[in-house]
Design an enzyme around this catalytic site. Structure first.
Site, PDB file in Angstrom:
ATOM      1  N   GLU A  45       0.211 -32.773   9.319  1.00 46.09           N
ATOM      2  CA  GLU A  45       1.208 -31.888   9.923  1.00 46.09           C
ATOM      3  C   GLU A  45       1.966 -31.089   8.863  1.00 46.09           C
ATOM      4  O   GLU A  45       3.185 -31.003   8.878  1.00 46.09           O
ATOM      5  CB  GLU A  45       2.187 -32.696  10.784  1.00 46.09           C
ATOM      6  CG  GLU A  45       1.503 -33.413  11.936  1.00 46.09           C
ATOM      7  CD  GLU A  45       2.455 -34.051  12.942  1.00 46.09           C
ATOM      8  OE1 GLU A  45       3.511 -34.554  12.516  1.00 46.09           O
ATOM      9  OE2 GLU A  45       2.132 -34.037  14.129  1.00 46.09           O
ATOM     10  N   GLU A  66       9.435 -41.095  22.521  1.00 42.10           N
ATOM     11  CA  GLU A  66       9.076 -39.681  22.420  1.00 42.10           C
ATOM     12  C   GLU A  66       8.214 -39.234  23.596  1.00 42.10           C
ATOM     13  O   GLU A  66       8.407 -38.141  24.137  1.00 42.10           O
ATOM     14  CB  GLU A  66       8.331 -39.440  21.101  1.00 42.10           C
ATOM     15  CG  GLU A  66       7.799 -38.032  20.960  1.00 42.10           C
ATOM     16  CD  GLU A  66       7.060 -37.793  19.643  1.00 42.10           C
ATOM     17  OE1 GLU A  66       6.993 -38.715  18.816  1.00 42.10           O
ATOM     18  OE2 GLU A  66       6.562 -36.678  19.450  1.00 42.10           O
ATOM     19  N   ASP A 103      -1.380 -40.303  19.396  1.00 44.64           N
ATOM     20  CA  ASP A 103       0.020 -40.227  18.959  1.00 44.64           C
ATOM     21  C   ASP A 103       0.984 -40.896  19.937  1.00 44.64           C
ATOM     22  O   ASP A 103       1.704 -40.195  20.649  1.00 44.64           O
ATOM     23  CB  ASP A 103       0.406 -38.743  18.780  1.00 44.64           C
ATOM     24  CG  ASP A 103       1.748 -38.584  18.076  1.00 44.64           C
ATOM     25  OD1 ASP A 103       2.269 -39.590  17.572  1.00 44.64           O
ATOM     26  OD2 ASP A 103       2.261 -37.454  18.030  1.00 44.64           O
TER      27      ASP A 103
HETATM   28  C1  GCU Z   1       4.439 -37.123  16.158  1.00 46.26           C
HETATM   29  C2  GCU Z   1       5.830 -36.605  16.283  1.00 46.26           C
HETATM   30  C3  GCU Z   1       6.315 -36.018  15.003  1.00 46.26           C
HETATM   31  C4  GCU Z   1       6.104 -37.021  13.875  1.00 46.26           C
HETATM   32  C5  GCU Z   1       4.659 -37.444  13.826  1.00 46.26           C
HETATM   33  C6  GCU Z   1       4.391 -38.526  12.799  1.00 46.26           C
HETATM   34  O1  GCU Z   1       3.546 -36.057  16.033  1.00 46.26           O
HETATM   35  O2  GCU Z   1       5.896 -35.639  17.301  1.00 46.26           O
HETATM   36  O3  GCU Z   1       7.658 -35.689  15.151  1.00 46.26           O
HETATM   37  O4  GCU Z   1       6.469 -36.474  12.665  1.00 46.26           O
HETATM   38  O5  GCU Z   1       4.301 -37.967  15.068  1.00 46.26           O
HETATM   39  O6  GCU Z   1       4.189 -39.653  13.207  1.00 46.26           O
HETATM   40  O7  GCU Z   1       4.351 -38.247  11.619  1.00 46.26           O
END
Ligand code: GCU
Length: 720
Positions: free
Chosen positions: A308, A410, A382
């Site tokens: 990410e 979440e 996730d």
């Molecule tokens: C999910 C979540 C993110 C978080 C990511 C992670 O995608 O939405 O906010 O950073 O998990 O576990 O790194």
């Protein structure tokens, strides 16, 4: 004049029954209200009028303070005795037991290890006493909380013969807290770490946090977000982290930090963060030494790399093993560890994101240093309401692996939905991977049964914030609680844990405990039903993940959209992960693969996770897939209505403040569940082109209405 009267009245009411005055939930499960059952209270008092507790370390003092506080609340004042012979409860580490050492079998001392404890009734009738002993003061601390729990849950003391020790080594809460006190995916207010007032001001809340963690065996805390700010590694913040470490130490909690892989560049001014560059290695070694200068028992690092948008070793053409091992080398002389996350996905959109972690980590098995542990989410996508277990469990026999679960909800209704997550954790932990033969369950792997040489652990993404009740929803506390209990023993049942939690948090009255336990145990399935039944996943609205968004189709990456995951079209719905599709099933053992691949044996719960099926596909129930799906959506929303009714019948067992809080939250949950149901049914109907079966109330609005809804200020999207 009035005050003493009110106080006396309150105490009297308290002793007579359930407190009528309000409770705000701050005390969590450590409430220590008087034991109501007279016979039990008399039994407890007969043992506990005098207790022997040796002077010793800060940790022993913390345990003693807790014991005194707990007992005086539960059974009234107790006196401390200077003599073990006189006392009904003797607490001491084995080496300080004197003559009583004979009561500790050799094998017990070995079995309980460095964190476990023994609780044993000794002596003849009329002279019985209870021995709480351990090899270490940490064991005494855990034993103290365990003993208090026996009383809080009204267990008979009888002839105790208990040996307990944790089945995993690193039992850790991960805080996704930013330096500016926002919490990524946090729904209970701001971060409890008041960085501005640290190090000078130790908020009493820090100690209550530590007590709560110690009471369930949690022994580590990662203070900051995995999307880490380099600020945390600056001296100004390390001094603050040190203050927290000092506060937590008596409670057996070590602190850890999330670190950003590019710190040598962003903080150190180097022109690379290449893990094989000697200057970079040196930078990390120096930084680690500096940290240990502040915090001698610092636990280590948590790293989100090449995921990410986060930097990582792959940025420099190196592997995850290169990156993790470089940090591990810096930490090893201090006995620190690296928790390296397997939640990775790179810039290229894969054919199936569920495969990526396995594809990247499987080839690296055995290449990590001993003090690296790979942190794997329970499922391959996730933290969805339901996922099959992650294919990496059992696939890395030569690498330490810990499981990461998300306590903060979440994808499970934030802090407005009552969702007890332990059944979800159980489901994953009890899954048989078949990787090392039958019964090689996820929990057996996590406990290190197949490779006892490896370090072990479990991590939970915290659901804690500044809300007075810590977690936003009074019942969300149960997720924090059950995580701790399961990290101590991954084989415990969600039902037993809920039983203890309800008794400690509300009342021992079975007329409350039994029905609410059933409701808790159903609650996760209810939410799966109104959000993502039959194996659907990742159809929440974009970014904030609040509410339904199955129509989401336009994001920077295809694997951030909902349509990527549900693949609905007029022909059918579901992600084909069999050999005719992305073939993700090849990552599992042949037994697991066969079970999920074969439509005869694939459980309905995972159907659309693994298969793309026609809307007219005939389900086991005899209904079409479309009818079945609609049925789940309606059943999910209805179950919240039933929960509301049930809660209303339980008013007399709960204090007014928490009763009202839950009542209001259930009303919100119902409204949101109906919205989920109606939005999803209407959206999928555009593909199935089939009617909502008769007997179900029709959605109040049309699909465009649900698509047009905007929710500004959705919590949990904090940036650092
Ligand atoms: C999910 C979540 C993110 C978080 C990511 C992670 O995608 O939405 O906010 O950073 O998990 O576990 O790194």
């Amino acid at each position: 004049m009035k005050r003493p009267f009110i106080a006396l009245f309150a105490i009297a009411v308290c002793w007579l029954g359930q407190p009528v005055f309000a409770e705000n939930g701050y005390d969590l499960w450590l409430r220590y209200y008087p034991v109501k059952d007279r016979v039990l209270r008399a039994q407890y008092r007969s043992y506990l009028r005098e207790i022997y507790f040796p002077v010793g370390s800060d940790r022993l003092k913390a345990a003693q303070t807790e014991l005194t506080r707990g007992l005086s609340g539960l059974i009234g004042p107790v006196s401390q005795s200077g003599s073990a012979a006189q006392s009904g409860l003797v607490v001491a580490t084995i080496d300080k037991l004197g003559a009583l050492q004979r009561s500790v079998p050799q094998d017990a001392a070995k079995e309980i290890g460095t964190e476990g404890f023994m609780l044993k009734t000794i002596g003849q009738a009329g002279h019985r006493k209870i021995l709480l002993t351990a090899n270490t003061d940490k064991g005494i601390l855990y034993g103290t909380f365990y003993f208090l729990r026996l009383l809080q849950t009204n267990r008979k003391l009888g002839a105790l013969d208990i040996r307990e020790h944790p089945k995993t080594m690193f039992r850790i809460l991960d805080h996704w807290d930013n330096p500016n006190r926002t919490v990524e995916r946090g729904y209970a207010g701001f971060s409890i770490w008041n960085w501005h007032k640290l190090p000078g001001y130790i908020d009493p809340r820090y100690l209550d946090y530590a007590r709560a963690n110690a009471s369930v065996g949690i022994n580590g805390s990662v203070l900051n977000n995995v999307n880490a700010s380099v600020q945390m590694l600056t001296p100004a913040y390390l001094i603050k982290a040190k203050a927290l470490a000092d506060a937590f130490r008596p409670y057996g909690i070590r602190i850890y930090l999330s670190v950003k892989f590019s710190s040598p560049v962003e903080l150190g001014g180097l022109n690379t963060a290449d893990p094989l560059d000697p200057v970079v290695m040196k930078w990390w070694k120096n930084k680690v030494n500096e940290i240990y200068g502040y915090i001698p028992d610092f636990g280590g690092f948590l790293v989100k790399a090449n995921s990410e948008g986060q930097p990582g070793p792959q940025t420099y053409g190196r592997s995850h093993a290169d990156g993790a091992n470089m940090l591990a080398d810096a930490l090893a002389p201090h006995k620190g560890i690296v928790m390296w996350r397997a939640f990775v996905y790179d810039d290229k959109v894969p054919d199936d994101r569920a495969k990526q972690a396995y594809n990247e980590f499987k080839p690296l098995d055995g290449l990590f240093k001993d003090n690296v542990i790979i942190q794997v989410k329970n499922g391959p996508i996730d933290f969805q309401p339901r996922e099959p277990f992650h294919p990496l469990f059992g696939a890395l026999p030569h690498t330490p692996v810990m499981m990461e679960v998300q306590l903060t909800q979440e994808y499970l209704g934030f802090s407005t939905h009552l969702v007890y997550e332990a059944p979800l954790f159980n489901e994953c932990l009890n899954s048989d991977t078949y990787m090392m033969g039958k019964n090689s369950t996820v929990s057996a792997i996590l406990e290190g049964k197949y490779n006892p040489r490896l370090i072990t652990g479990m991590a939970g993404v915290a659901n804690i914030g500044t809300d007075i009740n810590w977690c936003g929803h009074p019942f969300a506390q149960a997720n924090w609680y059950s995580f701790g209990r399961l990290s101590w023993d991954p084989q415990q049942s969600a039902s037993d844990i809920a039983d203890d939690w309800l008794r400690m948090t509300f009342t021992n009255d079975l007329r409350f405990v039994e029905p609410m336990k059933q409701e808790m145990l159903r609650s996760r399935e209810n939410t799966v039903n109104y959000m993502t039944p039959l194996g659907l996943h990742h159809i929440m609205s974009a970014n904030g993940h609040y509410g339904p968004g199955p129509w989401t189709d336009n994001m920077a990456r295809a694997d951030w959209t909902a349509v990527y995951y549900h693949k609905a079209d007029t022909g059918g719905i579901g992600f084909d992960r069999t050999r005719s599709g992305s073939n993700t099933l090849a990552q599992y053992s042949p037994q697991v693969r066969a079970r999920f691949e074969n439509l005869e044996t694939c459980p309905d719960e995972y159907l659309l996770w693994f298969h793309h099926l026609s809307w007219r596909y005939k389900m086991r129930s005899g209904k079409t897939l479309w009818q079945e799906m609609v049925g789940h959506y309606y059943a999910g929303a209805d179950s919240v209505k039933q929960l509301q009714r049930r809660w209303d019948t339980l008013q007399s067992y709960v204090d007014s403040e928490r009763f009202l809080a839950v009542k209001q939250l259930l009303a919100i949950q119902y409204e949101e569940a109906v919205r989920w149901r109606d939005a999803c049914v209407l959206y999928f109907q555009t593909f199935s082109q089939m009617p909502i079966p008769p007997g179900y109330e029709k959605p109040e609005h049309d699909l465009n209405y649900y698509k047009s809804l905007k929710f500004p200020g959705v919590p949990g999207q904090g940036i650092n």
